[in-house]
Design a protein around this motif. Structure first.
Motif, PDB file in Angstrom:
ATOM      1  N   ALA A 167     -12.755 -46.428  30.778  1.00 42.99           N
ATOM      2  CA  ALA A 167     -11.488 -45.717  30.978  1.00 42.99           C
ATOM      3  C   ALA A 167     -10.571 -45.938  29.779  1.00 42.99           C
ATOM      4  N   GLU A 168     -10.557 -47.157  29.260  1.00 40.50           N
ATOM      5  CA  GLU A 168      -9.750 -47.454  28.079  1.00 40.50           C
ATOM      6  C   GLU A 168     -10.264 -46.685  26.868  1.00 40.50           C
ATOM      7  N   TYR A 169     -11.576 -46.623  26.724  1.00 43.17           N
ATOM      8  CA  TYR A 169     -12.192 -45.855  25.633  1.00 43.17           C
ATOM      9  C   TYR A 169     -11.779 -44.388  25.733  1.00 43.17           C
ATOM     10  N   ASN A 170     -11.807 -43.847  26.941  1.00 45.20           N
ATOM     11  CA  ASN A 170     -11.457 -42.447  27.139  1.00 45.20           C
ATOM     12  C   ASN A 170      -9.979 -42.202  26.854  1.00 45.20           C
ATOM     13  N   ARG A 171      -9.129 -43.122  27.288  1.00 50.29           N
ATOM     14  CA  ARG A 171      -7.691 -42.974  27.026  1.00 50.29           C
ATOM     15  C   ARG A 171      -7.407 -42.971  25.526  1.00 50.29           C
ATOM     16  N   ALA A 172      -8.136 -43.799  24.783  1.00 49.06           N
ATOM     17  CA  ALA A 172      -7.936 -43.841  23.330  1.00 49.06           C
ATOM     18  C   ALA A 172      -8.330 -42.510  22.687  1.00 49.06           C
ATOM     19  N   ALA A 173      -9.433 -41.912  23.163  1.00 46.84           N
ATOM     20  CA  ALA A 173      -9.864 -40.617  22.624  1.00 46.84           C
ATOM     21  C   ALA A 173      -8.841 -39.531  22.936  1.00 46.84           C
ATOM     22  N   LEU A 174      -8.305 -39.540  24.153  1.00 50.16           N
ATOM     23  CA  LEU A 174      -7.291 -38.556  24.534  1.00 50.16           C
ATOM     24  C   LEU A 174      -6.007 -38.753  23.733  1.00 50.16           C
ATOM     25  N   ALA A 175      -5.635 -40.009  23.519  1.00 48.45           N
ATOM     26  CA  ALA A 175      -4.407 -40.298  22.775  1.00 48.45           C
ATOM     27  C   ALA A 175      -4.505 -39.801  21.336  1.00 48.45           C
ATOM     28  N   ALA A 176      -5.698 -39.918  20.741  1.00 48.37           N
ATOM     29  CA  ALA A 176      -5.873 -39.444  19.363  1.00 48.37           C
ATOM     30  C   ALA A 176      -5.697 -37.929  19.288  1.00 48.37           C
ATOM     31  N   LEU A 177      -6.257 -37.202  20.262  1.00 46.11           N
ATOM     32  CA  LEU A 177      -6.085 -35.748  20.287  1.00 46.11           C
ATOM     33  C   LEU A 177      -4.627 -35.375  20.540  1.00 46.11           C
ATOM     34  N   THR A 198      -2.047 -32.498  28.568  1.00 47.16           N
ATOM     35  CA  THR A 198      -3.126 -31.881  29.337  1.00 47.16           C
ATOM     36  C   THR A 198      -4.201 -31.263  28.450  1.00 47.16           C
ATOM     37  N   MET A 199      -3.811 -30.671  27.327  1.00 46.77           N
ATOM     38  CA  MET A 199      -4.793 -30.003  26.474  1.00 46.77           C
ATOM     39  C   MET A 199      -5.896 -30.937  25.981  1.00 46.77           C
ATOM     40  N   PRO A 200      -5.604 -32.186  25.607  1.00 42.86           N
ATOM     41  CA  PRO A 200      -6.699 -33.080  25.211  1.00 42.86           C
ATOM     42  C   PRO A 200      -7.721 -33.300  26.329  1.00 42.86           C
ATOM     43  N   VAL A 201      -7.252 -33.359  27.570  1.00 46.71           N
ATOM     44  CA  VAL A 201      -8.167 -33.530  28.701  1.00 46.71           C
ATOM     45  C   VAL A 201      -9.104 -32.333  28.800  1.00 46.71           C
ATOM     46  N   ILE A 202      -8.547 -31.134  28.629  1.00 44.15           N
ATOM     47  CA  ILE A 202      -9.352 -29.914  28.705  1.00 44.15           C
ATOM     48  C   ILE A 202     -10.355 -29.854  27.553  1.00 44.15           C
ATOM     49  N   LEU A 203      -9.887 -30.134  26.338  1.00 41.36           N
ATOM     50  CA  LEU A 203     -10.767 -30.054  25.168  1.00 41.36           C
ATOM     51  C   LEU A 203     -11.897 -31.076  25.242  1.00 41.36           C
ATOM     52  N   LEU A 204     -11.545 -32.329  25.520  1.00 41.53           N
ATOM     53  CA  LEU A 204     -12.563 -33.377  25.554  1.00 41.53           C
ATOM     54  C   LEU A 204     -13.539 -33.152  26.703  1.00 41.53           C
ATOM     55  N   GLY A 205     -13.004 -32.711  27.844  1.00 37.06           N
ATOM     56  CA  GLY A 205     -13.877 -32.423  28.980  1.00 37.06           C
ATOM     57  C   GLY A 205     -14.840 -31.283  28.676  1.00 37.06           C
ATOM     58  N   ALA A 206     -14.346 -30.259  27.975  1.00 37.85           N
ATOM     59  CA  ALA A 206     -15.211 -29.133  27.621  1.00 37.85           C
ATOM     60  C   ALA A 206     -16.310 -29.567  26.657  1.00 37.85           C
ATOM     61  N   MET A 207     -15.957 -30.356  25.661  1.00 34.82           N
ATOM     62  CA  MET A 207     -16.945 -30.789  24.676  1.00 34.82           C
ATOM     63  C   MET A 207     -18.031 -31.644  25.322  1.00 34.82           C
ATOM     64  N   ARG A 208     -17.628 -32.611  26.115  1.00 35.46           N
ATOM     65  CA  ARG A 208     -18.621 -33.473  26.763  1.00 35.46           C
ATOM     66  C   ARG A 208     -19.422 -32.703  27.805  1.00 35.46           C
ATOM     67  N   GLY A 209     -18.761 -31.791  28.498  1.00 29.56           N
ATOM     68  CA  GLY A 209     -19.471 -30.994  29.495  1.00 29.56           C
ATOM     69  C   GLY A 209     -20.538 -30.113  28.871  1.00 29.56           C
ATOM     70  N   VAL A 210     -20.223 -29.528  27.730  1.00 28.68           N
ATOM     71  CA  VAL A 210     -21.212 -28.711  27.017  1.00 28.68           C
ATOM     72  C   VAL A 210     -22.406 -29.562  26.616  1.00 28.68           C
ATOM     73  N   MET A 211     -22.138 -30.762  26.086  1.00 33.50           N
ATOM     74  CA  MET A 211     -23.238 -31.620  25.650  1.00 33.50           C
ATOM     75  C   MET A 211     -24.103 -32.053  26.822  1.00 33.50           C
ATOM     76  N   LEU A 212     -23.493 -32.319  27.963  1.00 30.97           N
ATOM     77  CA  LEU A 212     -24.267 -32.694  29.145  1.00 30.97           C
ATOM     78  C   LEU A 212     -25.191 -31.551  29.554  1.00 30.97           C
ATOM     79  N   GLN A 213     -24.675 -30.328  29.537  1.00 33.07           N
ATOM     80  CA  GLN A 213     -25.508 -29.174  29.874  1.00 33.07           C
ATOM     81  C   GLN A 213     -26.619 -28.977  28.850  1.00 33.07           C
ATOM     82  N   TRP A 214     -26.291 -29.174  27.559  1.00 34.90           N
ATOM     83  CA  TRP A 214     -27.298 -28.966  26.521  1.00 34.90           C
ATOM     84  C   TRP A 214     -28.423 -29.991  26.622  1.00 34.90           C
ATOM     85  N   LEU A 215     -28.086 -31.230  26.960  1.00 35.88           N
ATOM     86  CA  LEU A 215     -29.113 -32.256  27.102  1.00 35.88           C
ATOM     87  C   LEU A 215     -30.044 -31.945  28.272  1.00 35.88           C
TER      88      LEU A 215
END
Length: 239
Positions: A167-177, A198-215
Motif C-alpha cells: 500500500a505504501e509502494y502504491n501511494r508513492a507511485a500515485l503521489a509521483a503522478l 483522482t486522475m493518478p488512480v485512474i491512470l495507474l489502474g488502467a496501466m496495470r489493468g492492461v498489463m494484467l490482461q496482456w499477461l
C-alpha cells in the motif's frame, strides 16, 4: 681429474623458467606481441555485499514472477542466487524484509528504464514518458511486471504480511503522478479543472489493468494501447 662445474643460481633459475614459464616469485613477461592483461582491483566488502544483495533480489524476483511469494522461502532464494541457504535471512532478516526490499528493487528497475535524456522532465511530459516506458520495456519476459502484479494480488489476501508495504509502494507511485499533474496545471499546460488526486488512480489502474490482461492474453496490442492512453492524456489532462 674431472672438473665439476657448478651452475650458478641464476642458471638454475633459468632452467626453472623454461619448465613452468616463470621464475620463483616473479611474474613472467608477456610473450612478444602480447599485451599483459591489467590486474583487476579487489572488490571491497561493501561491493561484495551489494553484489550479493542484488543477486538475492534478482533471484527472488524470478521466483515470485513464476510461482508467487506465498510459497517462496528464504532458503530457496539463497540457493537460487548461488549462495548459502541462510544468506537471504542474514541479509534481510525475514521474508517480510525481503519482500519490502523487493518492492524497492522493482521500482528501481522501472526507473532504470527511463532514458537519461528525459530524466529531468516535469509536468505532463513525465506522465507521457512514463506511459511510453511502461509499455515499451525491453524485458520481454515482463518478469518485473509479473512479480509486482503477483505481489499485489497476494497482498490483499487475508493475513498478508505484505499489505502495508505494498500500500505504501502504491501511494508513492500515485503521489509521483499527482505531483507532475499539479506541476502541469501550475505551468498552464494542464487543465485547471482536472482532479490531480483522482486522475493518478485512474491512470495507474488502467496501466496495470492492461498489463494484467496482456499477461493472460498475449494477443492484446500493447503499442496500440499505449497510443490510445497518450491520446487520453492529451484529451483529459492537457489544455
Amino acid at each position: 681429474m674431472k672438473t665439476t662445474v657448478r651452475r650458478s643460481g641464476s642458471a638454475a633459475a633459468q632452467q626453472h623458467v623454461g619448465a613452468i614459464g616463470e621464475a620463483p616469485g616473479r611474474v613472467a613477461a608477456p610473450a612478444p606481441g602480447r599485451v599483459a592483461a591489467p590486474l583487476q582491483p579487489r572488490r571491497t566488502q561493501a561491493q561484495r555485499r551489494a553484489q550479493a544483495e542484488q543477486r538475492l533480489l534478482d533471484a527472488a524476483l524470478e521466483i515470485v514472477a513464476r510461482t508467487g511469494s506465498v510459497r517462496m522461502t528464504l532458503a530457496q532464494v539463497g540457493e537460487a542466487a548461488g549462495y548459502s541457504r541462510g544468506l537471504a535471512a542474514h541479509r534481510f532478516g525475514s521474508k517480510a524484509g525481503l519482500l519490502r526490499a523487493l518492492a524497492a528493487h522493482i521500482n528501481a528497475r522501472f526507473v532504470a528504464q527511463i532514458p537519461a535524456a528525459s530524466a529531468n522532465l516535469s509536468g505532463l511530459a513525465v506522465i507521457r514518458r512514463n506511459i511510453r516506458v511502461y509499455f515499451e520495456r525491453t524485458d520481454r519476459t515482463w518478469t518485473t511486471t509479473r512479480a509486482l502484479l503477483v505481489m499485489m494480488t497476494e497482498g490483499f489476501m487475508e493475513g498478508s504480511a505484505m499489505r502495508g508495504d505494498l500500500a505504501e509502494y502504491n501511494r508513492a507511485a500515485l503521489a509521483a503522478l499527482e505531483k507532475h499533474i499539479r506541476i502541469g496545471i501550475a505551468a498552464g499546460e494542464g487543465r485547471a479543472d482536472v482532479d490531480p488526486v483522482t486522475m493518478p488512480v485512474i491512470l495507474l489502474g488502467a496501466m496495470r489493468g492492461v498489463m494484467l490482461q496482456w499477461l493472460l492474453d498475449g494477443d492484446i496490442d500493447l503499442l496500440r494501447v499505449r497510443d490510445r492512453m497518450l491520446e487520453l492524456v492529451d484529451r483529459t489532462l492537457a489544455r
